[in-house]
Design a protein around this motif. Structure first.
Motif, PDB file in Angstrom:
ATOM      1  N   SER A 180       0.796  -1.229   0.000  1.00  0.00           N
ATOM      2  CA  SER A 180       0.000   0.000   0.000  1.00  0.00           C
ATOM      3  C   SER A 180       0.832   1.285   0.000  1.00  0.00           C
ATOM      4  O   SER A 180       0.302   2.367  -0.209  1.00  0.00           O
ATOM      5  CB  SER A 180      -0.927   0.019   1.227  1.00  0.00           C
ATOM      6  N   ILE A 181       2.135   1.166   0.211  1.00  0.00           N
ATOM      7  CA  ILE A 181       2.993   2.359   0.293  1.00  0.00           C
ATOM      8  C   ILE A 181       3.029   3.065  -1.061  1.00  0.00           C
ATOM      9  O   ILE A 181       3.212   2.444  -2.105  1.00  0.00           O
ATOM     10  CB  ILE A 181       4.422   1.993   0.741  1.00  0.00           C
ATOM     11  N   GLU A 182       2.852   4.382  -1.008  1.00  0.00           N
ATOM     12  CA  GLU A 182       2.956   5.231  -2.190  1.00  0.00           C
ATOM     13  C   GLU A 182       4.094   6.223  -1.991  1.00  0.00           C
ATOM     14  O   GLU A 182       4.530   6.469  -0.862  1.00  0.00           O
ATOM     15  CB  GLU A 182       1.638   5.981  -2.419  1.00  0.00           C
ATOM     16  N   ARG A 183       4.543   6.802  -3.093  1.00  0.00           N
ATOM     17  CA  ARG A 183       5.638   7.772  -3.018  1.00  0.00           C
ATOM     18  C   ARG A 183       5.264   8.902  -2.061  1.00  0.00           C
ATOM     19  O   ARG A 183       4.146   9.399  -2.079  1.00  0.00           O
ATOM     20  CB  ARG A 183       5.946   8.338  -4.395  1.00  0.00           C
ATOM     21  N   ASN A 184       6.218   9.270  -1.209  1.00  0.00           N
ATOM     22  CA  ASN A 184       6.100  10.323  -0.194  1.00  0.00           C
ATOM     23  C   ASN A 184       5.281   9.928   1.024  1.00  0.00           C
ATOM     24  O   ASN A 184       5.107  10.759   1.922  1.00  0.00           O
ATOM     25  CB  ASN A 184       5.594  11.641  -0.792  1.00  0.00           C
ATOM     26  N   ASP A 185       4.761   8.677   1.102  1.00  0.00           N
ATOM     27  CA  ASP A 185       4.245   8.207   2.385  1.00  0.00           C
ATOM     28  C   ASP A 185       5.418   8.267   3.353  1.00  0.00           C
ATOM     29  O   ASP A 185       6.573   8.044   2.967  1.00  0.00           O
ATOM     30  CB  ASP A 185       3.719   6.764   2.286  1.00  0.00           C
ATOM     31  N   ARG A 186       5.130   8.533   4.612  1.00  0.00           N
ATOM     32  CA  ARG A 186       6.191   8.787   5.573  1.00  0.00           C
ATOM     33  C   ARG A 186       6.401   7.633   6.550  1.00  0.00           C
ATOM     34  O   ARG A 186       5.476   6.936   6.924  1.00  0.00           O
ATOM     35  CB  ARG A 186       5.907  10.059   6.353  1.00  0.00           C
ATOM     36  N   ILE A 187       7.664   7.492   6.942  1.00  0.00           N
ATOM     37  CA  ILE A 187       8.017   6.607   8.046  1.00  0.00           C
ATOM     38  C   ILE A 187       7.824   7.421   9.308  1.00  0.00           C
ATOM     39  O   ILE A 187       8.427   8.474   9.485  1.00  0.00           O
ATOM     40  CB  ILE A 187       9.490   6.149   7.942  1.00  0.00           C
ATOM     41  N   ILE A 188       6.961   6.960  10.193  1.00  0.00           N
ATOM     42  CA  ILE A 188       6.786   7.650  11.467  1.00  0.00           C
ATOM     43  C   ILE A 188       8.033   7.460  12.305  1.00  0.00           C
ATOM     44  O   ILE A 188       8.590   8.404  12.858  1.00  0.00           O
ATOM     45  CB  ILE A 188       5.528   7.131  12.205  1.00  0.00           C
ATOM     46  N   ASN A 189       8.508   6.221  12.364  1.00  0.00           N
ATOM     47  CA  ASN A 189       9.735   5.909  13.090  1.00  0.00           C
ATOM     48  C   ASN A 189      10.120   4.466  12.785  1.00  0.00           C
ATOM     49  O   ASN A 189       9.302   3.689  12.315  1.00  0.00           O
ATOM     50  CB  ASN A 189       9.534   6.081  14.605  1.00  0.00           C
ATOM     51  N   ILE A 190      11.365   4.130  13.058  1.00  0.00           N
ATOM     52  CA  ILE A 190      11.798   2.731  13.021  1.00  0.00           C
ATOM     53  C   ILE A 190      12.316   2.409  14.407  1.00  0.00           C
ATOM     54  O   ILE A 190      13.224   3.077  14.920  1.00  0.00           O
ATOM     55  CB  ILE A 190      12.896   2.474  11.961  1.00  0.00           C
ATOM     56  N   THR A 191      11.701   1.434  15.035  1.00  0.00           N
ATOM     57  CA  THR A 191      12.111   1.019  16.375  1.00  0.00           C
ATOM     58  C   THR A 191      12.684  -0.385  16.312  1.00  0.00           C
ATOM     59  O   THR A 191      12.428  -1.136  15.366  1.00  0.00           O
ATOM     60  CB  THR A 191      10.930   1.073  17.366  1.00  0.00           C
ATOM     61  N   ILE A 192      13.444  -0.719  17.321  1.00  0.00           N
ATOM     62  CA  ILE A 192      14.064  -2.035  17.411  1.00  0.00           C
ATOM     63  C   ILE A 192      13.489  -2.716  18.653  1.00  0.00           C
ATOM     64  O   ILE A 192      13.495  -2.140  19.731  1.00  0.00           O
ATOM     65  CB  ILE A 192      15.599  -1.926  17.536  1.00  0.00           C
ATOM     66  N   ARG A 193      12.966  -3.937  18.478  1.00  0.00           N
ATOM     67  CA  ARG A 193      12.402  -4.675  19.605  1.00  0.00           C
ATOM     68  C   ARG A 193      12.991  -6.072  19.628  1.00  0.00           C
ATOM     69  O   ARG A 193      13.484  -6.589  18.631  1.00  0.00           O
ATOM     70  CB  ARG A 193      10.874  -4.722  19.548  1.00  0.00           C
ATOM     71  N   ASP A 194      12.922  -6.690  20.803  1.00  0.00           N
ATOM     72  CA  ASP A 194      13.390  -8.072  20.934  1.00  0.00           C
ATOM     73  C   ASP A 194      12.479  -8.994  20.156  1.00  0.00           C
ATOM     74  O   ASP A 194      11.276  -8.743  20.026  1.00  0.00           O
ATOM     75  CB  ASP A 194      13.406  -8.498  22.414  1.00  0.00           C
ATOM     76  N   LYS A 195      13.048 -10.096  19.665  1.00  0.00           N
ATOM     77  CA  LYS A 195      12.252 -11.097  18.940  1.00  0.00           C
ATOM     78  C   LYS A 195      11.261 -11.751  19.864  1.00  0.00           C
ATOM     79  O   LYS A 195      11.477 -11.900  21.038  1.00  0.00           O
ATOM     80  CB  LYS A 195      13.154 -12.172  18.331  1.00  0.00           C
TER      81      LYS A 195
END
Length: 195
Positions: A180-195
């Protein structure tokens, strides 16, 4: 008599300067003693010792969560195949470098985002992974011998690439978001979590 007074003044001035020097030195020594103590080593439970100051995240034990306006995508790292790239991506994510960044490239076969805060390169870590649906790889210029540490892409379908790409992850959830991602859709954040 005048030279006696001058001599006394010089002696007094030297005594005052020596006293100030001693006070200054003792102040510096006290500051050194009141600084926070060096981090202590602590056992990890496996017979190893790890310092609290530098706990490096093991890419094999975590997942990256790409939070977007359209939902989340999660990917696991190929820690054994691309350790440097995985660790660098985790570092950049933890520093918030992908926060509020757009997907600048959206094509039939891939989506791509990058951080405006990262301006370095990474050595290419070649492996035998195939650039197919869900694969996460570092971007690079055609013919380049290094990857852009800031730019990554996610395959929407199988790509034909030369072997000079670092494939460092695999999407484990959020395929509907990927589509569903289109050009200029934004990343709010990238977080790192434990598996």
């Amino acid at each position: 008599m005048l030279s006696q007074q001058q001599s006394n003044l010089i002696s007094t001035a030297l005594l005052i300067l020596a006293g100030l020097f001693v006070i200054l030195l003792s102040g510096c020594t006290q500051q050194e003693e009141t600084k926070a103590p060096a981090p202590r080593a602590r056992p990890t439970g496996k017979g190893e010792v790890q310092t609290q100051a530098k706990q490096e995240i093991d890419p094999a034990t975590v997942v990256a969560v790409i939070e977007t306006e359209k939902g989340n995508m999660e990917f696991e790292f190929f820690a054994a195949d691309a350790p440097q790239t995985s660790k660098n991506f985790i570092k950049n994510a933890k520093l918030g470098y992908y926060k509020d960044e757009p997907f600048k490239r959206v094509e039939e076969l891939l989506i791509q985002a990058e951080s405006r805060f990262v301006d370095d390169t990474m050595p290419i870590e070649q492996n035998d992974k195939t650039p197919k649906r869900g694969i996460v790889a570092m971007a690079k210029e055609e013919g380049a011998t290094v990857s852009h540490a800031a730019a990554f892409f996610i395959c929407k379908d199988t790509l034909v690439l030369d072997s000079d790409y670092t494939i460092f992850g695999n999407l484990i959830s959020g395929f509907d978001v990927l589509d569903s991602i289109e050009r200029n859709d934004r990343i709010i954040n990238i977080t790192i979590r434990d598996k």
